[in-house]
Design an enzyme around this catalytic site. Sequence first.
Site, PDB file in Angstrom:
ATOM      1  N   ASP A 125       0.860  -1.171   0.000  1.00 51.90           N
ATOM      2  CA  ASP A 125       0.000   0.000   0.000  1.00 51.90           C
ATOM      3  C   ASP A 125       0.905   1.232   0.000  1.00 51.90           C
ATOM      4  O   ASP A 125       2.096   1.156   0.335  1.00 51.90           O
ATOM      5  CB  ASP A 125      -0.895  -0.020   1.235  1.00 51.90           C
TER       6      ASP A 125
ATOM      7  N   ASP B 121      -0.309   5.140   0.758  1.00 51.66           N
ATOM      8  CA  ASP B 121      -0.633   6.093   1.818  1.00 51.66           C
ATOM      9  C   ASP B 121      -0.552   5.418   3.180  1.00 51.66           C
ATOM     10  O   ASP B 121      -1.247   4.437   3.446  1.00 51.66           O
ATOM     11  CB  ASP B 121      -2.041   6.671   1.621  1.00 51.66           C
TER      12      ASP B 121
ATOM     13  N   ASP C 100      -1.274  -0.654   6.081  1.00 47.66           N
ATOM     14  CA  ASP C 100      -1.482  -0.007   7.374  1.00 47.66           C
ATOM     15  C   ASP C 100      -2.932  -0.045   7.814  1.00 47.66           C
ATOM     16  O   ASP C 100      -3.245   0.384   8.916  1.00 47.66           O
ATOM     17  CB  ASP C 100      -1.023   1.453   7.319  1.00 47.66           C
TER      18      ASP C 100
END
Length: 342
Positions: A26, A28, A225
């Site tokens: 990922d 961001d 995250d």
Amino acid sequence: MSQTVRTRPEGSTQALSEAYDTALLDLDGVVYAGGNAIAHAVESLGTARAGGMHLAYVTNNALRTPDAVADHLTELGIPTGPSDVITSAQAVARLISEQVPAGARVLVIGGEGLRVALRERGLEPVDSAEDDPAAVVQGYGGPELPWGRFAEASYAIARGVPWFASNTDLTIPSARGIAPGNGAAVEVVRIATGAEPQVAGKPLPPMHRETILRTGAERPLVVGDRLDTDIEGAFNGEVDSLLVLTGVTDGAQLLAAPPQHRPTYVDADLRGLLTGQPEVVEAGDGFRCGGWTATAGSERLELAGDGEAMDGLRALCAAAWTAAGEGSCELDGGKALARLGL
């Protein structure tokens, strides 16, 4: 899908960058936040790549094109080509192309990333419900997306035009904090129309399919995250995952995670790719990792010992997830997390 319920993070005697052929990262909250590289990301990814691990960047953000994302990563010191970037815009464009005629018009509520992905599939982006679209697609359009775009989508959907969404993330990390994401915008149109979109992005299968088709990964490791997109997406795709604590997920959310949100591995940041992972073992009526032992009491999680904070968190995960079984742990872990500085 029936899967074994995970009750503790796993250990690995190998560095994760050696145990898996491809990291599906990922962006961001993992590689960057607000456009700036997260601490240790550039160096860790460079070392993993030099050791032979393929790096692919998988994002639910449909605003930017793969070229733009690759240029940004390269500027940060992470050499990346457009083919290394997979976006939810690409996943939703493929999904639409399988349901409408070749060359069909698609009403776009979003940014350039959606338009480029649609053209790649031979579809024609349009801007008005009066352009006779065969589908409506909605993706993150940035903070300046005009309110009238939501009305345009609503007009077309009310006429029976099928509605697609790149993703439904309610929030997105920014340099100033957590901002509304595409999911918040989707809710606006949902309220106005009463309709439900077909969704392509993480954690749903269309995004995982797009990622595997484009990377050819055989032993992928999802790195993220967010529990409800990255980790759940890995769960749905039946692949392993590494949660890093550089984005939106905190320790309390991790301890309360239901089975589909429990990662295979947990680490502070992307340096976790370069190391093995310590084993969590049973210790009496609790669980030990490193110098810490965690147990589940009647009202709270208890933590004894000292050592590395991540080891303590892994032990707490084992105690919480075992106590919760197939549900979410409701025991108070606040005091234990405070001991770890988390």
